[in-house]
Design an enzyme around this catalytic site. Sequence first.
Site, PDB file in Angstrom:
ATOM      1  NE  ARG A 145      41.023  38.827  43.709  1.00 64.22           N
ATOM      2  CZ  ARG A 145      42.139  38.310  43.188  1.00 64.22           C
ATOM      3  NH1 ARG A 145      42.676  37.263  43.757  1.00 64.22           N
ATOM      4  NH2 ARG A 145      42.707  38.854  42.144  1.00 64.22           N
ATOM      5  NE  ARG A 198      34.140  46.330  44.759  1.00 63.59           N
ATOM      6  CZ  ARG A 198      35.081  47.146  44.329  1.00 63.59           C
ATOM      7  NH1 ARG A 198      34.771  48.405  44.027  1.00 63.59           N
ATOM      8  NH2 ARG A 198      36.317  46.741  44.194  1.00 63.59           N
ATOM      9  NE  ARG A 212      44.722  35.606  23.919  1.00 66.12           N
ATOM     10  CZ  ARG A 212      44.148  35.425  22.739  1.00 66.12           C
ATOM     11  NH1 ARG A 212      44.491  34.385  21.971  1.00 66.12           N
ATOM     12  NH2 ARG A 212      43.259  36.297  22.290  1.00 66.12           N
ATOM     13  NE  ARG A 271      42.930  47.539  28.859  1.00 66.42           N
ATOM     14  CZ  ARG A 271      43.520  47.450  30.044  1.00 66.42           C
ATOM     15  NH1 ARG A 271      42.792  47.511  31.145  1.00 66.42           N
ATOM     16  NH2 ARG A 271      44.826  47.291  30.149  1.00 66.42           N
ATOM     17  CD  GLU A 312      44.987  47.471  26.400  1.00 69.27           C
ATOM     18  OE1 GLU A 312      44.704  46.296  26.751  1.00 69.27           O
ATOM     19  OE2 GLU A 312      45.408  48.334  27.185  1.00 69.27           O
ATOM     20  CE1 TYR A 325      48.629  40.426  34.345  1.00 63.81           C
ATOM     21  CE2 TYR A 325      47.680  40.258  36.541  1.00 63.81           C
ATOM     22  CZ  TYR A 325      47.993  41.007  35.422  1.00 63.81           C
ATOM     23  OH  TYR A 325      47.677  42.340  35.378  1.00 63.81           O
ATOM     24  CG  ASP A 365      48.214  42.462  40.402  1.00 68.00           C
ATOM     25  OD1 ASP A 365      48.004  42.611  39.191  1.00 68.00           O
ATOM     26  OD2 ASP A 365      47.337  42.118  41.219  1.00 68.00           O
TER      27      ASP A 365
END
Length: 385
Positions: free
Chosen positions: A175, A179, A251, A281, A302, A350, A352
Amino acid sequence: MTTQRVLMVGAGLSGAVIGRELATAGYKVLVMDSRPHIAGNCHTERDPKTNVMVHVYGPHIFHTDDEEVWDYVNRFQTFRAYKNRVKTTTRGGVYSLPVNLHTINQFFGKTLRPEEAFEFITQEQADLSIEDPQTFEEQALRFLGADLYEAFFKGYTVKQWGCHPSELPASILKRLPVRFNYDDNYFFHKYQGMPENGYTDMVAKILDHPNIEVQLSTTFTRAQCDGYQHVFFSGPIDGYFDYELGRLGYRTLDFEKFSCDGDYQGCAVMNYGEESVPYTRITEHKHFSPWESHVGSVCYREYSRAAGPKDIPYYPIRQVEEKALLADYVALAQKTNNVTFVGRLGTYRYLDMDVTIREALDTANAYIMAKKAGEITPAFLVLPL
Protein backbone atom coordinates in the site's frame (compact mmCIF):
# COMPACT_ATOMS: atom_id res chain seq x y z
CA MET A 1 -23.71 -32.28 31.25
CA THR A 2 -20.16 -31.78 32.54
CA THR A 3 -18.83 -28.24 32.07
CA GLN A 4 -16.06 -28.27 29.50
CA ARG A 5 -12.70 -26.83 30.52
CA VAL A 6 -10.59 -24.84 28.06
CA LEU A 7 -6.99 -23.65 28.43
CA MET A 8 -5.99 -20.33 26.89
CA VAL A 9 -2.23 -19.85 26.68
CA GLY A 10 -1.54 -16.12 26.56
CA ALA A 11 -3.38 -13.22 28.20
CA GLY A 12 -3.09 -10.82 25.29
CA LEU A 13 -5.92 -9.77 23.00
CA SER A 14 -6.39 -13.21 21.45
CA GLY A 15 -6.51 -15.00 24.78
CA ALA A 16 -8.74 -12.44 26.45
CA VAL A 17 -11.31 -12.24 23.65
CA ILE A 18 -11.51 -15.99 22.99
CA GLY A 19 -11.61 -16.64 26.73
CA ARG A 20 -14.43 -14.14 27.25
CA GLU A 21 -16.53 -15.51 24.40
CA LEU A 22 -16.16 -19.10 25.59
CA ALA A 23 -16.80 -18.13 29.21
CA THR A 24 -19.99 -16.37 28.14
CA ALA A 25 -21.01 -19.55 26.33
CA GLY A 26 -20.63 -21.53 29.58
CA TYR A 27 -17.09 -22.93 29.29
CA LYS A 28 -14.68 -22.86 32.21
CA VAL A 29 -11.56 -21.06 31.00
CA LEU A 30 -8.07 -20.89 32.47
CA VAL A 31 -5.98 -18.09 30.95
CA MET A 32 -2.26 -18.36 31.67
CA ASP A 33 0.63 -16.11 30.74
CA SER A 34 4.36 -16.27 31.34
CA ARG A 35 4.54 -12.54 32.07
CA PRO A 36 3.52 -10.94 35.36
CA HIS A 37 0.81 -8.87 33.65
CA ILE A 38 -2.08 -9.24 31.23
CA ALA A 39 -2.55 -7.57 27.81
CA GLY A 40 0.60 -8.92 26.13
CA ASN A 41 2.52 -6.41 24.04
CA CYS A 42 -0.26 -3.80 24.30
CA HIS A 43 0.26 -3.62 28.08
CA THR A 44 0.01 -0.07 29.43
CA GLU A 45 0.82 1.33 32.86
CA ARG A 46 1.21 4.67 34.61
CA ASP A 47 4.74 5.95 34.97
CA PRO A 48 5.20 6.43 38.75
CA LYS A 49 7.11 9.69 38.41
CA THR A 50 5.08 11.57 35.79
CA ASN A 51 1.76 9.64 35.83
CA VAL A 52 1.98 9.41 32.03
CA MET A 53 0.22 6.37 30.55
CA VAL A 54 3.11 4.42 29.03
CA HIS A 55 2.82 1.84 26.25
CA VAL A 56 5.40 -0.48 27.80
CA TYR A 57 6.17 -2.46 24.63
CA GLY A 58 5.87 0.42 22.21
CA PRO A 59 2.85 2.42 21.03
CA HIS A 60 -0.38 0.72 20.02
CA ILE A 61 -2.93 2.85 18.17
CA PHE A 62 -6.34 1.35 17.55
CA HIS A 63 -7.72 1.77 14.04
CA THR A 64 -10.29 -0.25 12.13
CA ASP A 65 -13.10 -0.24 9.58
CA ASP A 66 -14.72 -3.20 11.36
CA GLU A 67 -17.74 -1.74 13.16
CA GLU A 68 -18.36 -4.92 15.17
CA VAL A 69 -14.81 -4.90 16.50
CA TRP A 70 -15.06 -1.18 17.31
CA ASP A 71 -18.29 -1.77 19.21
CA TYR A 72 -16.70 -4.72 20.99
CA VAL A 73 -13.72 -2.82 22.41
CA ASN A 74 -15.97 0.07 23.38
CA ARG A 75 -17.99 -2.31 25.54
CA PHE A 76 -14.99 -2.58 27.84
CA GLN A 77 -13.31 0.80 27.54
CA THR A 78 -14.14 4.31 26.43
CA PHE A 79 -12.09 5.12 23.34
CA ARG A 80 -11.09 8.75 22.95
CA ALA A 81 -10.48 10.30 19.55
CA TYR A 82 -6.87 10.01 18.44
CA LYS A 83 -5.25 10.55 15.04
CA ASN A 84 -1.77 9.21 14.46
CA ARG A 85 0.31 11.98 12.89
CA VAL A 86 3.87 10.80 12.37
CA LYS A 87 6.85 13.04 11.70
CA THR A 88 10.27 12.06 10.40
CA THR A 89 13.68 13.68 10.67
CA THR A 90 15.90 13.26 7.63
CA ARG A 91 18.50 15.31 5.77
CA GLY A 92 18.33 18.14 8.27
CA GLY A 93 14.59 18.64 8.08
CA VAL A 94 11.37 17.45 9.73
CA TYR A 95 8.64 16.14 7.43
CA SER A 96 5.17 14.61 7.69
CA LEU A 97 4.47 10.94 7.06
CA PRO A 98 2.89 9.37 5.14
CA VAL A 99 4.45 11.24 2.24
CA ASN A 100 1.77 13.77 1.31
CA LEU A 101 1.47 16.99 -0.65
CA HIS A 102 3.10 18.98 2.15
CA THR A 103 6.01 16.52 2.30
CA ILE A 104 6.50 16.66 -1.48
CA ASN A 105 6.39 20.45 -1.68
CA GLN A 106 8.64 20.90 1.36
CA PHE A 107 11.18 18.28 0.25
CA PHE A 108 11.48 19.51 -3.34
CA GLY A 109 10.99 23.22 -2.55
CA LYS A 110 7.88 23.50 -4.70
CA THR A 111 4.29 24.76 -4.41
CA LEU A 112 2.55 22.06 -6.43
CA ARG A 113 -1.18 21.52 -6.52
CA PRO A 114 -2.48 17.90 -6.22
CA GLU A 115 -2.63 17.27 -9.98
CA GLU A 116 0.78 18.87 -10.51
CA ALA A 117 2.31 16.83 -7.69
CA PHE A 118 0.85 13.62 -9.11
CA GLU A 119 2.32 14.36 -12.53
CA PHE A 120 5.65 15.38 -11.00
CA ILE A 121 6.00 12.15 -9.02
CA THR A 122 4.67 9.77 -11.66
CA GLN A 123 6.37 11.35 -14.66
CA GLU A 124 9.60 12.89 -13.33
CA GLN A 125 10.46 10.90 -10.20
CA ALA A 126 9.08 7.37 -10.57
CA ASP A 127 11.26 4.77 -12.28
CA LEU A 128 8.84 3.56 -14.94
CA SER A 129 11.37 1.07 -16.30
CA ILE A 130 10.44 -1.18 -13.37
CA GLU A 131 7.26 -2.77 -14.71
CA ASP A 132 6.73 -5.56 -12.16
CA PRO A 133 8.31 -4.67 -8.78
CA GLN A 134 9.49 -7.75 -6.89
CA THR A 135 11.31 -6.17 -3.95
CA PHE A 136 10.65 -3.41 -1.45
CA GLU A 137 13.26 -1.26 -3.18
CA GLU A 138 11.82 -1.78 -6.65
CA GLN A 139 8.33 -1.00 -5.38
CA ALA A 140 9.50 2.28 -3.84
CA LEU A 141 11.53 3.29 -6.88
CA ARG A 142 8.69 2.41 -9.25
CA PHE A 143 6.12 4.59 -7.49
CA LEU A 144 8.13 7.25 -5.63
CA GLY A 145 11.52 7.56 -7.28
CA ALA A 146 15.02 7.50 -5.84
CA ASP A 147 14.95 10.85 -3.97
CA LEU A 148 11.96 10.14 -1.75
CA TYR A 149 12.89 6.48 -1.34
CA GLU A 150 16.39 7.22 -0.13
CA ALA A 151 15.34 10.05 2.18
CA PHE A 152 12.34 8.43 3.86
CA PHE A 153 12.43 4.67 3.40
CA LYS A 154 15.83 3.18 2.68
CA GLY A 155 17.70 3.90 5.92
CA TYR A 156 14.67 3.34 8.13
CA THR A 157 14.00 -0.03 6.48
CA VAL A 158 17.60 -1.18 6.85
CA LYS A 159 17.42 -0.40 10.58
CA GLN A 160 13.97 -1.92 11.06
CA TRP A 161 14.57 -5.18 9.21
CA GLY A 162 18.34 -5.58 9.43
CA CYS A 163 18.79 -6.10 5.70
CA HIS A 164 18.83 -4.11 2.49
CA PRO A 165 15.39 -3.26 1.02
CA SER A 166 16.38 -5.17 -2.12
CA GLU A 167 16.16 -8.35 0.02
CA LEU A 168 12.60 -7.67 1.19
CA PRO A 169 9.45 -8.51 -0.77
CA ALA A 170 7.47 -5.76 -2.48
CA SER A 171 4.42 -6.77 -0.43
CA ILE A 172 5.82 -4.94 2.62
CA LEU A 173 5.21 -1.71 0.70
CA LYS A 174 2.12 -2.95 -1.11
CA ARG A 175 0.00 0.00 0.00
CA LEU A 176 1.96 2.94 -1.31
CA PRO A 177 2.40 5.47 1.51
CA VAL A 178 1.86 8.64 -0.55
CA ARG A 179 -1.02 11.10 -0.77
CA PHE A 180 -1.54 13.99 -3.13
CA ASN A 181 -3.32 16.15 -0.57
CA TYR A 182 -2.44 17.61 2.84
CA ASP A 183 -3.97 14.78 4.88
CA ASP A 184 -1.35 13.72 7.46
CA ASN A 185 -3.49 11.14 9.28
CA TYR A 186 -1.34 8.02 9.18
CA PHE A 187 -4.30 5.65 8.88
CA PHE A 188 -7.26 5.52 6.51
CA HIS A 189 -9.69 3.74 8.81
CA LYS A 190 -13.12 5.01 9.83
CA TYR A 191 -12.64 4.30 13.54
CA GLN A 192 -9.48 5.48 15.28
CA GLY A 193 -8.80 6.05 18.95
CA MET A 194 -7.07 5.29 22.22
CA PRO A 195 -8.57 3.62 25.30
CA GLU A 196 -9.09 6.27 27.95
CA ASN A 197 -7.61 4.20 30.77
CA GLY A 198 -5.18 2.14 28.72
CA TYR A 199 -5.24 -1.28 27.06
CA THR A 200 -4.46 -3.23 30.22
CA ASP A 201 -7.58 -1.88 31.90
CA MET A 202 -9.58 -2.87 28.82
CA VAL A 203 -8.18 -6.40 28.81
CA ALA A 204 -8.81 -6.71 32.56
CA LYS A 205 -12.49 -5.92 31.96
CA ILE A 206 -12.68 -8.45 29.11
CA LEU A 207 -11.26 -11.11 31.45
CA ASP A 208 -13.60 -10.16 34.28
CA HIS A 209 -16.01 -13.10 34.14
CA PRO A 210 -16.85 -15.72 36.76
CA ASN A 211 -15.95 -18.54 34.36
CA ILE A 212 -12.43 -17.18 33.77
CA GLU A 213 -9.40 -17.83 35.97
CA VAL A 214 -6.13 -16.00 35.22
CA GLN A 215 -2.68 -17.30 36.17
CA LEU A 216 0.28 -15.01 35.54
CA SER A 217 4.05 -15.66 35.73
CA THR A 218 3.27 -19.22 34.62
CA THR A 219 5.43 -21.01 32.05
CA PHE A 220 3.47 -23.25 29.70
CA THR A 221 4.37 -26.89 29.12
CA ARG A 222 2.47 -29.33 26.96
CA ALA A 223 1.83 -31.49 30.00
CA GLN A 224 -0.50 -28.74 31.23
CA CYS A 225 -2.89 -29.54 28.37
CA ASP A 226 -4.05 -32.67 30.18
CA GLY A 227 -7.53 -32.30 31.60
CA TYR A 228 -8.68 -29.67 29.10
CA GLN A 229 -11.03 -30.34 26.23
CA HIS A 230 -9.25 -27.79 24.06
CA VAL A 231 -6.21 -25.52 24.13
CA PHE A 232 -5.96 -22.16 22.38
CA PHE A 233 -2.28 -21.34 22.03
CA SER A 234 -1.21 -17.74 21.31
CA GLY A 235 2.48 -18.22 22.00
CA PRO A 236 5.07 -18.87 19.27
CA ILE A 237 4.01 -21.84 17.17
CA ASP A 238 7.59 -23.14 17.08
CA GLY A 239 7.77 -22.77 20.86
CA TYR A 240 4.77 -25.07 21.31
CA PHE A 241 6.80 -27.81 19.63
CA ASP A 242 9.92 -26.97 21.67
CA TYR A 243 11.62 -25.65 18.51
CA GLU A 244 12.23 -29.19 17.35
CA LEU A 245 12.45 -28.14 13.69
CA GLY A 246 14.36 -24.92 14.38
CA ARG A 247 13.43 -21.36 15.34
CA LEU A 248 11.36 -19.02 13.23
CA GLY A 249 12.97 -15.62 12.70
CA TYR A 250 11.76 -12.44 14.37
CA ARG A 251 12.86 -8.88 14.82
CA THR A 252 12.77 -7.56 18.36
CA LEU A 253 12.90 -4.07 19.85
CA ASP A 254 15.06 -2.54 22.55
CA PHE A 255 13.70 0.54 24.30
CA GLU A 256 15.82 3.26 25.85
CA LYS A 257 13.47 5.02 28.24
CA PHE A 258 14.13 8.58 29.36
CA SER A 259 12.16 11.31 31.08
CA CYS A 260 12.19 15.08 30.89
CA ASP A 261 10.23 18.14 31.95
CA GLY A 262 7.89 19.81 29.49
CA ASP A 263 7.52 18.65 25.89
CA TYR A 264 10.48 16.79 24.36
CA GLN A 265 9.60 16.66 20.65
CA GLY A 266 6.09 18.09 20.22
CA CYS A 267 4.58 14.93 18.73
CA ALA A 268 3.91 11.31 19.63
CA VAL A 269 6.13 9.67 16.99
CA MET A 270 9.30 11.00 15.38
CA ASN A 271 10.93 8.65 12.89
CA TYR A 272 14.60 8.93 11.94
CA GLY A 273 15.05 8.05 8.30
CA GLU A 274 18.83 8.08 8.07
CA GLU A 275 20.82 4.91 8.68
CA SER A 276 23.49 6.91 10.55
CA VAL A 277 21.02 7.45 13.42
CA PRO A 278 21.02 4.10 15.27
CA TYR A 279 17.41 4.18 16.51
CA THR A 280 14.37 4.01 14.25
CA ARG A 281 12.18 6.45 16.16
CA ILE A 282 11.44 8.28 19.40
CA THR A 283 7.98 8.00 20.91
CA GLU A 284 6.70 10.52 23.49
CA HIS A 285 3.95 8.77 25.38
CA LYS A 286 1.96 11.63 26.87
CA HIS A 287 0.99 12.62 23.33
CA PHE A 288 -0.84 9.28 22.99
CA SER A 289 -3.30 10.62 25.60
CA PRO A 290 -3.83 14.22 24.42
CA TRP A 291 -6.85 14.66 26.70
CA GLU A 292 -4.51 14.46 29.72
CA SER A 293 -2.14 17.14 31.00
CA HIS A 294 1.33 16.33 32.35
CA VAL A 295 4.26 18.50 33.39
CA GLY A 296 6.76 15.69 32.92
CA SER A 297 7.26 13.49 29.88
CA VAL A 298 8.31 9.90 29.15
CA CYS A 299 10.01 8.96 25.89
CA TYR A 300 11.36 5.79 24.28
CA ARG A 301 14.15 5.48 21.76
CA GLU A 302 13.50 2.33 19.72
CA TYR A 303 16.23 0.08 18.37
CA SER A 304 15.43 -2.89 16.14
CA ARG A 305 17.55 -6.04 15.94
CA ALA A 306 17.32 -9.78 15.33
CA ALA A 307 15.51 -11.59 18.14
CA GLY A 308 17.46 -14.09 20.21
CA PRO A 309 16.01 -17.06 22.13
CA LYS A 310 15.33 -14.97 25.26
CA ASP A 311 14.02 -11.85 23.49
CA ILE A 312 10.42 -10.77 23.05
CA PRO A 313 9.49 -11.47 19.40
CA TYR A 314 7.82 -8.51 17.67
CA TYR A 315 7.89 -8.76 13.88
CA PRO A 316 7.91 -12.08 11.98
CA ILE A 317 10.47 -11.97 9.19
CA ARG A 318 8.60 -14.32 6.81
CA GLN A 319 11.24 -14.52 4.14
CA VAL A 320 11.76 -17.65 2.01
CA GLU A 321 13.61 -19.66 4.65
CA GLU A 322 11.12 -18.76 7.40
CA LYS A 323 8.12 -19.58 5.20
CA ALA A 324 9.52 -23.04 4.46
CA LEU A 325 10.07 -23.71 8.17
CA LEU A 326 6.63 -22.32 8.97
CA ALA A 327 5.03 -24.76 6.52
CA ASP A 328 6.69 -27.62 8.40
CA TYR A 329 5.33 -26.35 11.71
CA VAL A 330 1.87 -25.90 10.22
CA ALA A 331 1.98 -29.56 9.16
CA LEU A 332 2.75 -30.49 12.78
CA ALA A 333 -0.02 -28.24 14.04
CA GLN A 334 -2.58 -29.85 11.76
CA LYS A 335 -1.75 -33.24 13.28
CA THR A 336 -2.11 -31.96 16.85
CA ASN A 337 -5.37 -32.88 18.53
CA ASN A 338 -7.49 -30.26 20.29
CA VAL A 339 -5.06 -27.34 19.92
CA THR A 340 -5.76 -24.10 18.03
CA PHE A 341 -2.91 -21.73 17.17
CA VAL A 342 -4.05 -18.12 17.25
CA GLY A 343 -2.78 -14.56 17.25
CA ARG A 344 0.40 -12.92 16.04
CA LEU A 345 2.80 -15.54 17.39
CA GLY A 346 0.60 -18.59 16.99
CA THR A 347 0.09 -17.87 13.28
CA TYR A 348 3.46 -16.16 12.65
CA ARG A 349 1.93 -13.05 11.07
CA TYR A 350 2.06 -9.37 11.83
CA LEU A 351 -1.48 -8.51 12.94
CA ASP A 352 -3.03 -5.17 13.80
CA MET A 353 -5.11 -5.18 16.97
CA ASP A 354 -8.43 -5.03 15.16
CA VAL A 355 -7.56 -8.03 13.00
CA THR A 356 -6.42 -9.93 16.09
CA ILE A 357 -9.76 -9.27 17.77
CA ARG A 358 -11.74 -10.10 14.63
CA GLU A 359 -9.95 -13.44 14.27
CA ALA A 360 -10.40 -14.16 17.98
CA LEU A 361 -14.15 -13.52 17.77
CA ASP A 362 -14.45 -15.65 14.64
CA THR A 363 -12.36 -18.45 16.16
CA ALA A 364 -14.40 -18.55 19.35
CA ASN A 365 -17.65 -18.58 17.41
CA ALA A 366 -16.39 -21.32 15.07
CA TYR A 367 -15.36 -23.44 18.05
CA ILE A 368 -18.70 -23.01 19.82
CA MET A 369 -20.69 -23.81 16.67
CA ALA A 370 -18.50 -26.79 15.76
CA LYS A 371 -18.74 -28.27 19.25
CA LYS A 372 -22.51 -27.99 19.13
CA ALA A 373 -22.50 -29.81 15.81
CA GLY A 374 -19.86 -32.33 16.90
CA GLU A 375 -17.65 -31.41 13.94
CA ILE A 376 -14.32 -30.49 15.56
CA THR A 377 -11.32 -32.13 13.91
CA PRO A 378 -7.63 -31.60 14.78
CA ALA A 379 -7.04 -29.29 11.80
CA PHE A 380 -10.38 -27.52 11.90
CA LEU A 381 -9.31 -24.50 13.90
CA VAL A 382 -5.77 -24.00 12.69
CA LEU A 383 -5.91 -20.56 11.10
CA PRO A 384 -4.45 -20.16 7.60
CA LEU A 385 -0.81 -19.19 7.98
